[in-house]
Design a protein around this motif. Structure first.
Motif, PDB file in Angstrom:
ATOM      1  N   ALA A   1       2.829   3.073  -2.963  1.00  0.00           N
ATOM      2  CA  ALA A   1       3.372   4.187  -3.705  1.00  0.00           C
ATOM      3  C   ALA A   1       2.592   4.614  -5.163  1.00  0.00           C
ATOM      4  CB  ALA A   1       4.883   4.414  -3.473  1.00  0.00           C
ATOM      5  N   TYR A   2       2.104   3.332  -5.910  1.00  0.00           N
ATOM      6  CA  TYR A   2       1.575   3.595  -6.884  1.00  0.00           C
ATOM      7  C   TYR A   2      -0.124   3.818  -6.511  1.00  0.00           C
ATOM      8  CZ  TYR A   2       5.265   0.316  -7.850  1.00  0.00           C
ATOM      9  OH  TYR A   2       6.716   0.290  -8.120  1.00  0.00           O
ATOM     10  N   ARG A   3      -0.285   4.680  -7.145  1.00  0.00           N
ATOM     11  CA  ARG A   3      -1.581   5.024  -7.402  1.00  0.00           C
ATOM     12  C   ARG A   3      -2.388   5.183  -8.250  1.00  0.00           C
ATOM     13  NH1 ARG A   3      -3.061   4.713  -2.556  1.00  0.00           N
ATOM     14  NH2 ARG A   3      -1.971   6.120  -0.674  1.00  0.00           N
ATOM     15  N   SER A   4      -1.652   5.116 -10.035  1.00  0.00           N
ATOM     16  CA  SER A   4      -2.548   5.081 -11.194  1.00  0.00           C
ATOM     17  C   SER A   4      -1.856   4.290 -12.549  1.00  0.00           C
ATOM     18  CB  SER A   4      -1.971   6.548 -11.815  1.00  0.00           C
ATOM     19  OG  SER A   4      -0.712   6.700 -11.584  1.00  0.00           O
ATOM     20  N   TRP A   5      -2.449   3.780 -13.371  1.00  0.00           N
ATOM     21  CA  TRP A   5      -1.551   3.020 -14.175  1.00  0.00           C
ATOM     22  C   TRP A   5      -2.499   3.337 -15.650  1.00  0.00           C
ATOM     23  CZ3 TRP A   5      -4.848   0.058 -17.127  1.00  0.00           C
ATOM     24  CH2 TRP A   5      -6.174  -0.007 -16.421  1.00  0.00           C
ATOM     25  N   VAL A   6      -1.198   2.796 -16.984  1.00  0.00           N
ATOM     26  CA  VAL A   6      -1.765   2.878 -17.805  1.00  0.00           C
ATOM     27  C   VAL A   6      -1.799   1.938 -19.014  1.00  0.00           C
ATOM     28  CG1 VAL A   6      -1.378   5.171 -18.651  1.00  0.00           C
ATOM     29  CG2 VAL A   6       0.613   3.624 -18.628  1.00  0.00           C
TER      30      VAL A   6
ATOM     31  N   GLY B   1      -4.445  12.336 -18.888  1.00  0.00           N
ATOM     32  CA  GLY B   1      -4.591  12.619 -19.832  1.00  0.00           C
ATOM     33  C   GLY B   1      -3.075  11.776 -20.649  1.00  0.00           C
ATOM     34  N   ASN B   2      -1.651  12.864 -20.682  1.00  0.00           N
ATOM     35  CA  ASN B   2      -0.632  12.734 -21.216  1.00  0.00           C
ATOM     36  C   ASN B   2      -0.160  11.609 -20.416  1.00  0.00           C
ATOM     37  OD1 ASN B   2      -1.211  12.860 -23.643  1.00  0.00           O
ATOM     38  ND2 ASN B   2      -0.597  15.077 -23.609  1.00  0.00           N
ATOM     39  N   SER B   3      -0.620  11.685 -18.881  1.00  0.00           N
ATOM     40  CA  SER B   3       0.768  11.659 -17.578  1.00  0.00           C
ATOM     41  C   SER B   3       0.534   9.600 -17.693  1.00  0.00           C
ATOM     42  CB  SER B   3      -0.536  11.350 -16.415  1.00  0.00           C
ATOM     43  OG  SER B   3       0.446  10.128 -15.589  1.00  0.00           O
ATOM     44  N   GLN B   4       1.940   9.826 -17.722  1.00  0.00           N
ATOM     45  CA  GLN B   4       2.537   7.727 -17.632  1.00  0.00           C
ATOM     46  C   GLN B   4       1.880   7.360 -16.958  1.00  0.00           C
ATOM     47  OE1 GLN B   4       6.877   7.491 -17.939  1.00  0.00           O
ATOM     48  NE2 GLN B   4       6.905   7.993 -15.809  1.00  0.00           N
ATOM     49  N   GLY B   5       1.621   7.729 -15.498  1.00  0.00           N
ATOM     50  CA  GLY B   5       1.441   6.782 -14.772  1.00  0.00           C
ATOM     51  C   GLY B   5       2.659   6.308 -13.887  1.00  0.00           C
ATOM     52  N   ASP B   6       1.352   5.464 -12.523  1.00  0.00           N
ATOM     53  CA  ASP B   6       2.429   4.709 -11.758  1.00  0.00           C
ATOM     54  C   ASP B   6       3.097   3.855 -12.123  1.00  0.00           C
ATOM     55  OD1 ASP B   6       2.838   7.043  -9.974  1.00  0.00           O
ATOM     56  OD2 ASP B   6       1.089   6.325  -8.883  1.00  0.00           O
ATOM     57  N   LEU B   7       2.606   3.119 -12.466  1.00  0.00           N
ATOM     58  CA  LEU B   7       2.388   1.183 -13.074  1.00  0.00           C
ATOM     59  C   LEU B   7       2.174   1.423 -14.530  1.00  0.00           C
ATOM     60  CD1 LEU B   7       1.162   0.069 -10.241  1.00  0.00           C
ATOM     61  CD2 LEU B   7       3.399  -0.223 -10.962  1.00  0.00           C
ATOM     62  N   LYS B   8       2.538   0.242 -15.864  1.00  0.00           N
ATOM     63  CA  LYS B   8       2.041   0.187 -16.560  1.00  0.00           C
ATOM     64  C   LYS B   8       1.099  -1.562 -16.918  1.00  0.00           C
ATOM     65  CE  LYS B   8       5.037   3.249 -19.569  1.00  0.00           C
ATOM     66  NZ  LYS B   8       5.851   3.237 -20.457  1.00  0.00           N
ATOM     67  N   VAL B   9       0.450  -1.991 -17.177  1.00  0.00           N
ATOM     68  CA  VAL B   9      -0.340  -3.171 -17.304  1.00  0.00           C
ATOM     69  C   VAL B   9      -0.200  -3.446 -18.949  1.00  0.00           C
ATOM     70  CG1 VAL B   9      -1.984  -4.112 -15.968  1.00  0.00           C
ATOM     71  CG2 VAL B   9      -1.490  -2.169 -15.009  1.00  0.00           C
ATOM     72  N   GLN B  10      -0.543  -4.818 -18.372  1.00  0.00           N
ATOM     73  CA  GLN B  10       0.297  -5.554 -19.491  1.00  0.00           C
ATOM     74  C   GLN B  10      -0.384  -7.089 -19.291  1.00  0.00           C
ATOM     75  OE1 GLN B  10       3.855  -7.017 -21.819  1.00  0.00           O
ATOM     76  NE2 GLN B  10       2.597  -6.042 -23.390  1.00  0.00           N
ATOM     77  N   SER B  11      -1.455  -7.987 -20.056  1.00  0.00           N
ATOM     78  CA  SER B  11      -2.395  -9.130 -19.851  1.00  0.00           C
ATOM     79  C   SER B  11      -2.120 -10.161 -20.232  1.00  0.00           C
ATOM     80  CB  SER B  11      -4.021  -8.937 -19.143  1.00  0.00           C
ATOM     81  OG  SER B  11      -4.779  -8.339 -20.188  1.00  0.00           O
ATOM     82  N   TYR B  12      -2.117 -11.300 -20.716  1.00  0.00           N
ATOM     83  CA  TYR B  12      -2.258 -11.996 -21.560  1.00  0.00           C
ATOM     84  C   TYR B  12      -3.114 -13.502 -21.210  1.00  0.00           C
ATOM     85  CZ  TYR B  12       3.098 -11.189 -21.421  1.00  0.00           C
ATOM     86  OH  TYR B  12       4.116 -10.188 -22.201  1.00  0.00           O
ATOM     87  N   LEU B  13      -3.719 -13.615 -22.764  1.00  0.00           N
ATOM     88  CA  LEU B  13      -4.617 -14.735 -22.272  1.00  0.00           C
ATOM     89  C   LEU B  13      -4.222 -15.961 -23.348  1.00  0.00           C
ATOM     90  CD1 LEU B  13      -7.452 -16.187 -22.399  1.00  0.00           C
ATOM     91  CD2 LEU B  13      -8.118 -15.002 -24.624  1.00  0.00           C
ATOM     92  N   ILE B  14      -3.709 -17.097 -22.318  1.00  0.00           N
ATOM     93  CA  ILE B  14      -3.216 -18.364 -22.864  1.00  0.00           C
ATOM     94  C   ILE B  14      -4.587 -19.157 -22.626  1.00  0.00           C
ATOM     95  CG2 ILE B  14      -1.257 -19.642 -21.698  1.00  0.00           C
ATOM     96  CD1 ILE B  14      -0.228 -17.090 -20.370  1.00  0.00           C
ATOM     97  N   VAL B  15      -4.426 -19.626 -23.800  1.00  0.00           N
ATOM     98  CA  VAL B  15      -5.575 -21.050 -23.753  1.00  0.00           C
ATOM     99  C   VAL B  15      -4.621 -22.659 -24.209  1.00  0.00           C
ATOM    100  CG1 VAL B  15      -7.479 -22.342 -24.861  1.00  0.00           C
ATOM    101  CG2 VAL B  15      -7.189 -19.925 -24.764  1.00  0.00           C
TER     102      VAL B  15
END
Length: 193
Positions: free
Chosen positions: A34-39, A81-95
């Motif tokens: 069901a997830y098709r878009s993301w921000v 556009g201003n759509s919130q998307g189906d998912l919100k994505v966040q990343s981490y760089l851990i050294v």
């Protein structure tokens, strides 16, 4: 000769560690089809530690491009556009700095022609090897309820520090690709340990 053997064993050990250690966790009750878009969830990239030698706009740009490309290959497209998307994505760089103990064995006995043994005494040498490992972690949150639904991470040994821009781009691309290799999870699968 002994130095060459020690160097060879060190190179082989670090070469064996070269492969990406990938882990995945997800909410198995979610319908990932069901997830098709993301921000991006801001901040899109967080650094651990927050070190100015690691943190840069160039690194963030490379990670954003790699994540966007990999998500696109998996059927997830940036929300329009201003759509919130189906998912919100966040990343981490851990050294992080790691250490490994290496023991090299020298000498010992050999079997002679008439079943006699000859040779020198056996020596063991143990030393510590310090190295840096970079981990890229990618989290996906359901936009409707804000809950974490998927997490993938992959790590890579930083061989040549500081790496060239080409080496950085290649390492980031490969690590992001490994972190997202199990997305979307197949129905009926369980998260990796």
């Amino acid at each position: 000769m002994l130095c060459r053997l020690a160097l060879l064993s060190l190179v082989m050990l670090l070469g064996a560690c070269q492969s990406n250690n990938t882990t995945v966790d997800f909410d198995s009750s979610r319908d990932f089809a069901a997830y098709r878009s993301w921000v991006w969830q801001e901040p899109a990239l967080q650094y651990r530690p927050d070190d100015p030698r690691i943190k840069s706009d160039l690194t963030e740009q490379r990670i954003r491009q790699a994540v966007t490309g990999q998500l696109d290959q998996r059927g997830l497209h940036p929300a329009q556009g201003n759509s919130q998307g189906d998912l919100k994505v966040q990343s981490y760089l851990i050294v992080e700095q790691r250490q490994q103990q290496i023991t090299t064995h020298y000498g010992g006995a050999w079997n002679g022609y008439w079943n006699g043994y000859w040779g020198g005494p056996m020596y063991n040498e143990t030393r510590s090897v310090d190295y840096k490992v970079a981990t890229i972690q990618i989290d996906m949150f359901d936009s409707k309820d804000g809950k974490l639904v998927w997490r993938g991470s992959a790590e890579q040994i930083m061989n040549n520090y500081p790496p060239s821009p080409e080496e950085r781009s290649s390492a980031i691309y490969n690590t992001v690709s490994s972190a997202l290799s199990n997305y979307p999870p197949a129905r009926g699968t369980t998260p990796s340990p």
